[in-house]
Design a protein around this motif. Structure first.
Motif, PDB file in Angstrom:
ATOM      1  N   ARG A   1     -10.813  -2.697   6.442  1.00  0.00           N
ATOM      2  CA  ARG A   1     -11.791  -2.402   5.389  1.00  0.00           C
ATOM      3  C   ARG A   1     -12.023  -0.901   5.288  1.00  0.00           C
ATOM      4  N   GLY A   2     -12.014  -0.221   6.443  1.00  0.00           N
ATOM      5  CA  GLY A   2     -12.150   1.232   6.434  1.00  0.00           C
ATOM      6  C   GLY A   2     -10.966   1.909   5.792  1.00  0.00           C
ATOM      7  N   VAL A   3      -9.763   1.391   6.050  1.00  0.00           N
ATOM      8  CA  VAL A   3      -8.567   1.928   5.407  1.00  0.00           C
ATOM      9  C   VAL A   3      -8.671   1.752   3.895  1.00  0.00           C
ATOM     10  N   ALA A   4      -9.088   0.562   3.473  1.00  0.00           N
ATOM     11  CA  ALA A   4      -9.246   0.296   2.044  1.00  0.00           C
ATOM     12  C   ALA A   4     -10.280   1.228   1.426  1.00  0.00           C
ATOM     13  N   ALA A   5     -11.370   1.454   2.130  1.00  0.00           N
ATOM     14  CA  ALA A   5     -12.400   2.356   1.625  1.00  0.00           C
ATOM     15  C   ALA A   5     -11.856   3.764   1.455  1.00  0.00           C
ATOM     16  N   ALA A   6     -11.045   4.202   2.420  1.00  0.00           N
ATOM     17  CA  ALA A   6     -10.442   5.530   2.320  1.00  0.00           C
ATOM     18  C   ALA A   6      -9.589   5.641   1.063  1.00  0.00           C
ATOM     19  N   LEU A   7      -8.791   4.606   0.791  1.00  0.00           N
ATOM     20  CA  LEU A   7      -7.953   4.621  -0.402  1.00  0.00           C
ATOM     21  C   LEU A   7      -8.809   4.610  -1.669  1.00  0.00           C
ATOM     22  N   ALA A   8      -9.907   3.866  -1.646  1.00  0.00           N
ATOM     23  CA  ALA A   8     -10.793   3.818  -2.807  1.00  0.00           C
ATOM     24  C   ALA A   8     -11.454   5.168  -3.070  1.00  0.00           C
ATOM     25  N   LEU A   9     -11.620   5.974  -2.030  1.00  0.00           N
ATOM     26  CA  LEU A   9     -12.205   7.307  -2.177  1.00  0.00           C
ATOM     27  C   LEU A   9     -11.200   8.317  -2.720  1.00  0.00           C
ATOM     28  N   GLY A  10      -9.966   7.892  -2.877  1.00  0.00           N
ATOM     29  CA  GLY A  10      -8.935   8.795  -3.386  1.00  0.00           C
ATOM     30  C   GLY A  10      -7.992   9.315  -2.328  1.00  0.00           C
ATOM     31  N   ALA A  11      -8.239   8.966  -1.058  1.00  0.00           N
ATOM     32  CA  ALA A  11      -7.341   9.388   0.010  1.00  0.00           C
ATOM     33  C   ALA A  11      -6.020   8.639  -0.096  1.00  0.00           C
ATOM     34  N   ALA A  12      -4.986   9.221   0.502  1.00  0.00           N
ATOM     35  CA  ALA A  12      -3.659   8.604   0.486  1.00  0.00           C
ATOM     36  C   ALA A  12      -3.370   7.872   1.780  1.00  0.00           C
ATOM     37  N   GLY A  13      -4.385   7.737   2.624  1.00  0.00           N
ATOM     38  CA  GLY A  13      -4.228   7.043   3.889  1.00  0.00           C
ATOM     39  C   GLY A  13      -5.390   7.346   4.804  1.00  0.00           C
ATOM     40  N   ALA A  14      -5.310   6.794   6.017  1.00  0.00           N
ATOM     41  CA  ALA A  14      -6.387   6.970   6.994  1.00  0.00           C
ATOM     42  C   ALA A  14      -5.802   7.404   8.331  1.00  0.00           C
TER      43      ALA A  14
ATOM     44  N   LEU B   1       0.849  -1.183   0.000  1.00  0.00           N
ATOM     45  CA  LEU B   1       0.000   0.000   0.000  1.00  0.00           C
ATOM     46  C   LEU B   1       0.888   1.238   0.000  1.00  0.00           C
ATOM     47  N   SER B   2       1.430   1.531  -1.161  1.00  0.00           N
ATOM     48  CA  SER B   2       2.303   2.699  -1.326  1.00  0.00           C
ATOM     49  C   SER B   2       1.482   3.849  -1.901  1.00  0.00           C
ATOM     50  N   THR B   3       1.505   4.990  -1.216  1.00  0.00           N
ATOM     51  CA  THR B   3       0.715   6.148  -1.635  1.00  0.00           C
ATOM     52  C   THR B   3       1.581   7.405  -1.596  1.00  0.00           C
ATOM     53  N   GLU B   4       1.008   8.501  -2.041  1.00  0.00           N
ATOM     54  CA  GLU B   4       1.728   9.782  -1.957  1.00  0.00           C
ATOM     55  C   GLU B   4       2.101  10.098  -0.515  1.00  0.00           C
ATOM     56  N   PHE B   5       1.250   9.698   0.420  1.00  0.00           N
ATOM     57  CA  PHE B   5       1.533   9.972   1.823  1.00  0.00           C
ATOM     58  C   PHE B   5       2.695   9.137   2.329  1.00  0.00           C
ATOM     59  N   THR B   6       2.701   7.841   2.044  1.00  0.00           N
ATOM     60  CA  THR B   6       3.804   6.997   2.527  1.00  0.00           C
ATOM     61  C   THR B   6       5.125   7.445   1.924  1.00  0.00           C
ATOM     62  N   GLU B   7       5.100   7.905   0.667  1.00  0.00           N
ATOM     63  CA  GLU B   7       6.323   8.384   0.034  1.00  0.00           C
ATOM     64  C   GLU B   7       6.788   9.691   0.675  1.00  0.00           C
ATOM     65  N   LEU B   8       5.850  10.578   0.955  1.00  0.00           N
ATOM     66  CA  LEU B   8       6.195  11.876   1.536  1.00  0.00           C
ATOM     67  C   LEU B   8       6.788  11.740   2.926  1.00  0.00           C
ATOM     68  N   LEU B   9       6.183  10.893   3.769  1.00  0.00           N
ATOM     69  CA  LEU B   9       6.621  10.770   5.162  1.00  0.00           C
ATOM     70  C   LEU B   9       7.616   9.647   5.381  1.00  0.00           C
ATOM     71  N   GLY B  10       7.817   8.798   4.387  1.00  0.00           N
ATOM     72  CA  GLY B  10       8.770   7.707   4.535  1.00  0.00           C
ATOM     73  C   GLY B  10       8.302   6.624   5.488  1.00  0.00           C
ATOM     74  N   VAL B  11       6.998   6.304   5.475  1.00  0.00           N
ATOM     75  CA  VAL B  11       6.456   5.251   6.322  1.00  0.00           C
ATOM     76  C   VAL B  11       6.012   4.073   5.454  1.00  0.00           C
ATOM     77  N   ARG B  12       5.866   2.895   6.075  1.00  0.00           N
ATOM     78  CA  ARG B  12       5.507   1.695   5.311  1.00  0.00           C
ATOM     79  C   ARG B  12       4.021   1.594   5.015  1.00  0.00           C
TER      80      ARG B  12
END
Length: 331
Positions: A179-192, A3-14
């Motif tokens: 499932r909530g995290v997945a839903a957030a990503l499906a909505l276009g969010a970069a994390g929860a 689950l690599s997103t703009e947020f994980t890249e920006l903050l350097g988290v897994r």
């Protein structure tokens, strides 16, 4: 599937999983545990209480070599609290509830990412204008404080995602499992950003009675109101923000009579007297609508791993039939 997103890249988290900076309960030990597990732990700096910060900031800073941060209530703090936090070199500082402008430039001049939580479109536009690196879109399902006249997470998150692009957005409110995290990503969010679920972990700074209440709580028993802030003499701007809590006797007694309660000093003293004799808890139990999904008290590290695994699984199987021998396939 990572689950690599703009947020994980920006903050350097897994993992695109963030601990909400819950005042009082998101202490240094919880922050360190979340960050060590690959999420982003945010310390609950709240009102900027110096004694609390002096105790918990070193615990957070020394508890992990991974990115961590700190969050504050914008309307309640002074510049000194932010300055003190920045001395510990957090990877991020989050500002919530109020105008972030007085503190935004100082944070942006540091090495910390500026995270701004918003509860409405006007606040989202303001967050963009002050140069937020990350925006948190908080829906009204969230536990604790939020907008009196806010929007639900499902329609609000994609609205902010579109408005703020290309700034990464985190979804908050009603998220308590993968499932909530997945839903957030499906909505276009970069994390929860997750609060209530992390309150029910081994490292959270909460009384055992709070943990028990969260495990036993039901979403239909939560309520958003200003009654308890008025009763306990909190300085929250209740005309703008209310709080979602579990059921409470003062809610039943004063629901719909907030103005009367605000003018009744005897009633407010009764609240304090009830707290003093143990008839009611010293603080309300802040809880979001997803509290039903909380059934155990894991370590924060185990919870981060579980959330990430569940989210990957949910995204893999979204819109597909599971094999009949999979116990999650249903009958």
């Amino acid at each position: 599937m990572a689950l690599s997103t703009e947020f994980t890249e920006l903050l350097g988290v897994r993992h695109p999983i963030v601990l909400a900076p819950m005042g009082g309960s998101a202490g240094g030990a919880l922050v360190g545990a979340v960050s060590r597990a690959g999420g982003l732990g945010l310390l609950g700096g709240a009102y900027g209480d110096r004694a609390w910060l002096e105790r918990e900031l070193p615990i957070a800073a020394e508890g992990t070599d991974q990115p961590w941060g700190v969050g504050f209530l914008t309307w309640a703090i002074d510049a000194g609290a932010v300055e003190r936090a920045l001395e510990f070199n957090p990877a991020a500082v989050m500002l919530s509830f109020g105008d972030p402008s007085p503190f935004a430039d100082r944070i942006r001049r540091s090495d910390a990412a500026l995270i701004v939580q918003v509860t409405g479109v006007d606040e989202a536009e303001q967050a963009v204008d002050v140069g937020a690196d990350v925006i948190v879109a908080q829906g009204t399902e969230s536990g604790g404080h939020g907008a009196r006249r806010g929007r639900s997470t499902l329609p609000f998150v994609p609205l902010v995602v579109d408005l703020a692009a290309p700034i990464p957005v985190l979804a908050a409110g009603g998220i308590a499992d993968g499932r909530g995290v997945a839903a957030a990503l499906a909505l276009g969010a970069a994390g929860a950003l997750i609060g209530t679920r992390f309150q029910a972990t081994a490292e959270a700074l909460v009384d055992p009675s709070v943990s028990k209440a969260l495990i036993e709580g039901r979403g239909q028993d939560t309520e958003r109101s200003s009654v308890l802030d008025i009763a306990r003499g909190a300085s929250w701007p209740t005309e703008t923000y209310t709080a979602r809590t579990l059921a409470h006797p003062f809610l039943d007694r004063w629901r719909g009579r907030e103005a009367e309660l605000a003018g009744d000093s005897r009633a407010r003293q009764d609240y304090q007297d009830d707290v003093a004799r143990g008839a009611i808890p010293p603080l309300p139990v802040w809880a979001g609508e997803a509290v039903d999904l909380i059934t155990d008290l894991p370590s924060a590290a185990d919870l981060v791993t579980t959330l990430a695994t569940e989210a990957e699984d949910a995204l893999t199987w979204a819109g597909r039939l599971r094999p009949k021998d999979d116990p999650r396939a249903g009958s």
